[in-house]
Design a protein around this motif. Structure first.
Motif, PDB file in Angstrom:
ATOM      1  N   ASN A  41      36.377  40.731 -28.835  1.00  0.00           N
ATOM      2  CA  ASN A  41      35.219  40.505 -28.088  1.00  0.00           C
ATOM      3  C   ASN A  41      34.644  38.519 -27.973  1.00  0.00           C
ATOM      4  N   ILE A  42      34.862  37.785 -29.071  1.00  0.00           N
ATOM      5  CA  ILE A  42      34.420  36.515 -28.589  1.00  0.00           C
ATOM      6  C   ILE A  42      35.526  36.270 -27.490  1.00  0.00           C
ATOM      7  N   LEU A  43      36.350  36.284 -27.148  1.00  0.00           N
ATOM      8  CA  LEU A  43      37.687  35.789 -26.580  1.00  0.00           C
ATOM      9  C   LEU A  43      37.243  36.697 -24.555  1.00  0.00           C
ATOM     10  N   ARG A  44      36.700  37.834 -25.034  1.00  0.00           N
ATOM     11  CA  ARG A  44      36.037  37.764 -23.864  1.00  0.00           C
ATOM     12  C   ARG A  44      35.024  37.292 -23.078  1.00  0.00           C
ATOM     13  N   HIS A  45      33.644  37.558 -24.058  1.00  0.00           N
ATOM     14  CA  HIS A  45      32.680  36.331 -23.827  1.00  0.00           C
ATOM     15  C   HIS A  45      33.176  35.500 -23.946  1.00  0.00           C
ATOM     16  N   ALA A  46      33.391  34.353 -24.529  1.00  0.00           N
ATOM     17  CA  ALA A  46      34.539  33.262 -24.035  1.00  0.00           C
ATOM     18  C   ALA A  46      34.506  32.659 -22.342  1.00  0.00           C
ATOM     19  N   ARG A  47      35.274  33.788 -22.172  1.00  0.00           N
ATOM     20  CA  ARG A  47      36.322  33.570 -20.816  1.00  0.00           C
ATOM     21  C   ARG A  47      35.187  33.780 -19.775  1.00  0.00           C
ATOM     22  N   SER A  48      34.457  34.658 -19.745  1.00  0.00           N
ATOM     23  CA  SER A  48      33.154  34.591 -19.101  1.00  0.00           C
ATOM     24  C   SER A  48      32.125  33.788 -18.629  1.00  0.00           C
ATOM     25  N   GLN A  49      32.321  32.572 -19.286  1.00  0.00           N
ATOM     26  CA  GLN A  49      31.425  31.671 -19.621  1.00  0.00           C
ATOM     27  C   GLN A  49      32.294  30.180 -18.540  1.00  0.00           C
TER      28      GLN A  49
END
Length: 162
Positions: free
Chosen positions: A30-38
């Motif tokens: 989740n952290i990596l997914r959310h981070a990549r979206s930013q």
């Protein structure tokens, strides 16, 4: 002129998501997914075994080389970096990210406040994402430790035979 529009630019160019990533689980994803979206480019910082032990008081269960390979293989991660120093600003000097991503369990804590202050001086934003409370490496480690303990039968006397 092409019918294809240029992809929308994300808020940040280079993002950094540090962690031990021990016993990789949905919270890490989740952290990596959310981070990549930013950000346009995401670097995942995988802390060394020594750094994890310094920060958490114990070494990771999964060796660094394996944690690095797992994180590097996640589709949201553009590059993985081995973090070997406790000072995140020193890491920033090597990686040069625009934003650092952390779980919101850091928000409002002394270490989170220090991170924000240190990075404000360098123009780096700190962005917090929701911490996955139902899953953590610490919880998984406790469950594994409990499985490894010998079962106790009520009334059983334990200890070595003489």
């Amino acid at each position: 002129m092409s019918d294809l529009a240029a992809p929308a630019r994300r808020p940040y160019r280079v993002g950094y998501a540090p962690g031990a990533y021990d016993l990789f689980h949905i919270g890490h994803l989740n952290i990596l997914r959310h981070a990549r979206s930013q950000c346009d480019y995401l670097v995942a910082g995988v802390v060394s075994d020594e750094m994890a032990e310094l920060a958490k008081g114990r070494r990771p269960m999964i060796p660094l080389v394996e944690r690095l390979e797992i994180v590097r293989s996640v589709k949201y991660v553009d590059a993985a970096f081995v973090e070997t120093v406790p000072d995140k600003v020193e890491t920033w000097k090597q990686v040069r990210f625009d934003v650092i991503f952390k779980g919101d369990d850091w928000r409002g804590t002394p270490k989170g406040d220090r991170l924000e202050k240190d990075f404000a001086a360098h123009g780096v934003d700190v962005v917090y994402f929701p911490y996955t409370v139902h899953t953590s490496s610490t919880q998984l480690r406790r469950a594994l430790d409990a499985l490894a303990e010998p079962a106790q039968v009520p009334g059983q006397i334990t200890g070595e035979r003489r």
